[in-house]
Scaffold this motif. Structure first.
Motif, PDB file in Angstrom:
ATOM      1  N   ALA A 589      16.281   4.374  -3.767  1.00  0.00           N
ATOM      2  CA  ALA A 589      16.820   5.636  -4.281  1.00  0.00           C
ATOM      3  C   ALA A 589      15.726   6.455  -4.961  1.00  0.00           C
ATOM      4  N   LEU A 590      14.849   5.765  -5.684  1.00  0.00           N
ATOM      5  CA  LEU A 590      13.768   6.452  -6.387  1.00  0.00           C
ATOM      6  C   LEU A 590      12.772   7.076  -5.402  1.00  0.00           C
ATOM      7  N   LEU A 591      12.399   6.328  -4.380  1.00  0.00           N
ATOM      8  CA  LEU A 591      11.448   6.841  -3.391  1.00  0.00           C
ATOM      9  C   LEU A 591      12.031   7.995  -2.583  1.00  0.00           C
ATOM     10  N   SER A 592      13.311   7.951  -2.309  1.00  0.00           N
ATOM     11  CA  SER A 592      13.918   8.987  -1.464  1.00  0.00           C
ATOM     12  C   SER A 592      13.898  10.359  -2.113  1.00  0.00           C
ATOM     13  N   GLU A 593      13.765  10.412  -3.440  1.00  0.00           N
ATOM     14  CA  GLU A 593      13.687  11.709  -4.116  1.00  0.00           C
ATOM     15  C   GLU A 593      12.248  12.074  -4.461  1.00  0.00           C
ATOM     16  N   GLY A 594      11.298  11.271  -3.978  1.00  0.00           N
ATOM     17  CA  GLY A 594       9.900  11.557  -4.252  1.00  0.00           C
ATOM     18  C   GLY A 594       9.410  11.000  -5.566  1.00  0.00           C
ATOM     19  N   GLY A 595      10.156  10.057  -6.153  1.00  0.00           N
ATOM     20  CA  GLY A 595       9.775   9.474  -7.426  1.00  0.00           C
ATOM     21  C   GLY A 595       8.693   8.418  -7.276  1.00  0.00           C
ATOM     22  N   GLU A 596       8.223   7.924  -8.410  1.00  0.00           N
ATOM     23  CA  GLU A 596       7.163   6.924  -8.429  1.00  0.00           C
ATOM     24  C   GLU A 596       7.703   5.595  -8.934  1.00  0.00           C
ATOM     25  N   LEU A 597       7.408   4.523  -8.223  1.00  0.00           N
ATOM     26  CA  LEU A 597       7.851   3.184  -8.607  1.00  0.00           C
ATOM     27  C   LEU A 597       7.075   2.695  -9.823  1.00  0.00           C
ATOM     28  N   GLY A 598       7.785   2.002 -10.710  1.00  0.00           N
ATOM     29  CA  GLY A 598       7.123   1.448 -11.869  1.00  0.00           C
ATOM     30  C   GLY A 598       6.165   0.323 -11.496  1.00  0.00           C
ATOM     31  N   ASP A 599       6.531  -0.490 -10.466  1.00  0.00           N
ATOM     32  CA  ASP A 599       5.697  -1.615 -10.032  1.00  0.00           C
ATOM     33  C   ASP A 599       5.668  -1.627  -8.503  1.00  0.00           C
ATOM     34  N   PRO A 600       4.830  -0.777  -7.898  1.00  0.00           N
ATOM     35  CA  PRO A 600       4.797  -0.681  -6.433  1.00  0.00           C
ATOM     36  C   PRO A 600       4.475  -2.013  -5.758  1.00  0.00           C
ATOM     37  N   ALA A 601       3.597  -2.810  -6.359  1.00  0.00           N
ATOM     38  CA  ALA A 601       3.196  -4.075  -5.743  1.00  0.00           C
ATOM     39  C   ALA A 601       4.388  -5.028  -5.623  1.00  0.00           C
ATOM     40  N   ARG A 602       5.201  -5.099  -6.680  1.00  0.00           N
ATOM     41  CA  ARG A 602       6.378  -5.979  -6.630  1.00  0.00           C
ATOM     42  C   ARG A 602       7.380  -5.481  -5.584  1.00  0.00           C
ATOM     43  N   PHE A 603       7.571  -4.168  -5.524  1.00  0.00           N
ATOM     44  CA  PHE A 603       8.528  -3.610  -4.571  1.00  0.00           C
ATOM     45  C   PHE A 603       8.099  -3.936  -3.136  1.00  0.00           C
ATOM     46  N   THR A 604       6.823  -3.725  -2.815  1.00  0.00           N
ATOM     47  CA  THR A 604       6.368  -3.992  -1.445  1.00  0.00           C
ATOM     48  C   THR A 604       6.446  -5.488  -1.119  1.00  0.00           C
ATOM     49  N   ARG A 605       6.198  -6.324  -2.125  1.00  0.00           N
ATOM     50  CA  ARG A 605       6.304  -7.778  -1.876  1.00  0.00           C
ATOM     51  C   ARG A 605       7.745  -8.168  -1.569  1.00  0.00           C
ATOM     52  N   LEU A 606       8.697  -7.605  -2.317  1.00  0.00           N
ATOM     53  CA  LEU A 606      10.106  -7.915  -2.061  1.00  0.00           C
ATOM     54  C   LEU A 606      10.533  -7.437  -0.672  1.00  0.00           C
ATOM     55  N   VAL A 607      10.077  -6.241  -0.298  1.00  0.00           N
ATOM     56  CA  VAL A 607      10.414  -5.711   1.033  1.00  0.00           C
ATOM     57  C   VAL A 607       9.827  -6.611   2.111  1.00  0.00           C
ATOM     58  N   ALA A 608       8.563  -7.022   1.961  1.00  0.00           N
ATOM     59  CA  ALA A 608       7.912  -7.878   2.957  1.00  0.00           C
ATOM     60  C   ALA A 608       8.637  -9.210   3.101  1.00  0.00           C
ATOM     61  N   GLU A 609       9.050  -9.790   1.974  1.00  0.00           N
ATOM     62  CA  GLU A 609       9.760 -11.069   2.030  1.00  0.00           C
ATOM     63  C   GLU A 609      11.094 -10.923   2.734  1.00  0.00           C
ATOM     64  N   ARG A 610      11.812  -9.843   2.463  1.00  0.00           N
ATOM     65  CA  ARG A 610      13.106  -9.627   3.129  1.00  0.00           C
ATOM     66  C   ARG A 610      12.924  -9.424   4.633  1.00  0.00           C
TER      67      ARG A 610
END
Length: 615
Positions: A589-610
């Motif tokens: 939801a945050l990315l879809s409005e052009g926002g910035e993630l607080g912890d991009p590394a954790r987010f990408t790791r979770l996406v990769a694992e899923r």
């Protein structure tokens, strides 16, 4: 003792462009020199009137043009205020203007010579135009009240020579050592009397000081102040040349406004709207304002008290009849008569723009592209003219690629739409792809796309237009029809919403079902009075500490991800992976409005694992 100094790097690059004759109309070099001389005479007369102790001769102020055919030189001489040694170095050796780097970048990117010439003219560096016709330029000057002079000389390359002189006439003389008559780019012989007379009559006839050629009996110019003449007696070409004189722009103005104020406080005003924005339009240290005269006597450049900051692009002259000759800027800011004049000038400028907008939308669009962002600033400061300014707005919207006026937006509103909807963001693409727009576009509601930084501020102060409320699609609750969330659609979501609110409590203050989503799983919205993320980011960029502002997470009750999460939570609230799913949902939801993630590394790791588990 003379010394050789290097030009500032930016000055050197501009000089090279001048030397290589990028401007087709080389006659303007004389206009620029005469304009500078006129300014120097204006300033000397003012100083001599205010400072009775100033040791100057102001009995015969004039501009003299001297030609030496044998030596192929042309000299423009004035007995005006002159320059000190330090002023020569700072004014000629350095271009201390905001936007220089941007100008040079555009010049390098522009393949067309005419376009490059217009850019330089727009920037206002008239003295350097002398190198279009001269192999070498010599300047001799003495500042009024000083006893020593300064000599400056350059061939327009990387360096210039400067030396102190024991004696020099009061004022400034500029001698051009002209290029050979048979030079390829020398179209005219500037040592010919007829050519000099022609240039002065065409470009400088309105100059208030006599312009003399050699031992000729009378002045070459009429010396009539344009603003004091009836408009019916002034040709457009005369207005255009006067604009170039006061603005140091080389292009014709977009519009001319000639007006007269009568009554308890009399004045004449000759104002111009430029065709193009100057390079320092948004510079913090950029000067603005029109020239102020009192009964034909020059008082000051850049009189800020006569035009508000949002009209800082306006150029021209105001000649007041009832002010003191030694009035200060500080007194002007408090003078009630000046405030009345400012209000009248503003209303006339805005009325002129409104008339152009109503009569010629294409022409007005060209103006808006240059100055629209600046005009919006008036919505913050000028409540008296806010309605007129709102009528002048041209804003991007989802209706079409071309911007729209608020009046046209209102006329297109379908039955059932009561508010004017908008969304702010960093770019049109970001806003257009935002999930916040989904339900509005599905119902055929137009949304304004506001991406200028100033948009973030003025929409907070302007609450309505034509009786219609301005409503952000990314803030507060939206009423798109009571049927949007029927009980059967929301049934069973309460436990999930409560759990998500707890799991994401460090980032959101509430989780609720959305009426604005049709295809996306989630979006983040603010309360009605919350600051937008873009505005929050702007304040932080300016060094202002901002607390983290929690917002609201809205879920689409019909999206498979949301319904699947509801079922998984209902089956086992403690199931492994639910917390990570909540994080991912919020991140999406945050990315879809052009926002910035607080912890991009954790987010990408979770996406990769899923993704890995899904293969």
């Amino acid at each position: 003792m003379s010394e050789t100094l290097e030009f500032q790097a930016e000055t050197r690059q501009l000089l090279q462009l001048m030397v290589h004759s990028i401007y087709s109309n080389k006659d303007i070099f004389l206009r620029e020199l005469i304009s500078n001389a006129s300014d120097a005479l204006d300033k000397l007369r003012l100083e001599s009137l205010i400072d009775k102790e100033l040791d100057v001769d102001a009995s015969d102020l004039h501009i003299a043009i001297e030609i030496d055919k044998d030596q192929r030189t042309l000299t423009v001489r004035d007995n005006g205020v002159g320059m000190s040694h330090e002023e020569v170095v700072s004014l000629i050796g350095t271009i201390a203007k905001s936007g220089t780097a941007e100008l040079l970048r555009k010049l390098r990117e522009s393949p067309e010579q005419q376009q490059r010439a217009e850019l330089i003219g727009q920037f206002g560096v008239g003295f350097y135009s002398t190198f279009m016709v001269a192999d070498k330029v010599t300047l001799v000057t003495r500042k009024a009240g000083e006893h020593h002079g300064t000599r400056w000389e350059s061939a327009g390359e990387g360096t210039y020579e400067i030396e102190a002189l024991d004696e020099a006439p009061q004022g400034t003389s500029v001698t051009l050592h002209l290029k050979p008559e048979d030079s390829e780019d020398q179209l005219f012989d500037y040592t010919a009397d007829w050519k000099v007379r022609e240039i002065v009559k065409k470009y400088s006839d309105f100059i208030a000081w006599p312009i003399r050629l050699g031992a000729a009996d009378g002045p070459l110019n009429s010396m009539k102040a344009l603003w004091a003449r009836p408009r019916s007696e002034v040709a457009d070409e005369e207005y255009h040349e006067f604009y170039k004189h006061v603005s140091h722009d080389w292009t014709d103005p977009f519009e001319t406004i000639h007006m007269r104020g009568e009554g308890t406080f009399e004045y004449e005003a000759l104002l111009f709207i430029p065709a193009r924005a100057p390079f320092d339009l948004y510079a913090r240290d950029g000067k603005h304002g029109v020239q102020l005269y009192v009964k034909r006597v020059f008082i000051m450049d850049d009189c800020e008290a006569l035009t508000p900051r949002y009209l800082r692009f306006i150029k021209g002259v105001v000649d007041a009849h009832d002010l003191s000759l030694n009035i200060s800027r500080e007194i002007l800011q408090q003078d009630r008569q000046i405030q009345v004049v400012q209000r009248r000038l503003v209303k006339k400028v805005l009325a002129t723009l409104k008339e152009i907008k109503d009569k010629d939308s294409e022409r007005y669009s060209a103006f808006w592209a240059e100055f629209g962002r600046t005009l919006k600033e008036g919505l913050l400061d000028d409540s008296e003219n806010r309605e007129t300014l709102l009528d002048l707005l041209l804003l991007p919207s989802t209706h079409a690629a071309e911007p729209t006026s608020l009046r046209d937006y209102v006329e297109r509103m379908p039955e059932g739409q009561s508010d004017i909807y908008y969304m702010t963001g960093e770019s049109r693409a970001t806003v257009e792809h935002s999930p916040h727009l989904e339900a509005f576009l599905a119902k055929g509601y137009e949304v304004l796309i506001l991406t200028d930084p100033v948009d973030e501020v003025w929409v907070e102060q302007v609450t309505e237009y034509d009786g219609k409320a301005l409503q952000s699609v990314a803030k507060g609750q939206v009423d798109l029809g009571a049927e949007e969330i029927a009980p059967e659609r929301s049934e069973g979501f309460a436990p999930l919403l409560t759990w998500l609110g707890t799991a994401l409590e460090s980032d959101v203050k509430e989780v609720r079902l959305s009426t604005r989503l049709t295809t996306s799983a989630a979006c983040i919205v603010g309360d009605k009075d919350d600051m937008t993320p873009t505005l929050e980011k702007m304040y932080r960029a300016m060094g202002q500490p901002m607390p983290h502002m929690k917002r609201i997470l809205e879920l689409n009750p019909d999206h498979p991800l949301v319904t699947g999460l509801r079922e998984a939570h209902a089956a086992d609230p403690q199931a492994a992976g639910l917390g990570e799913t909540a994080e991912l949902l919020y991140g999406i939801a945050l990315l879809s409005e052009g926002g910035e993630l607080g912890d991009p590394a954790r987010f990408t790791r979770l996406v990769a694992e899923r993704l890995a588990r899904s293969l």
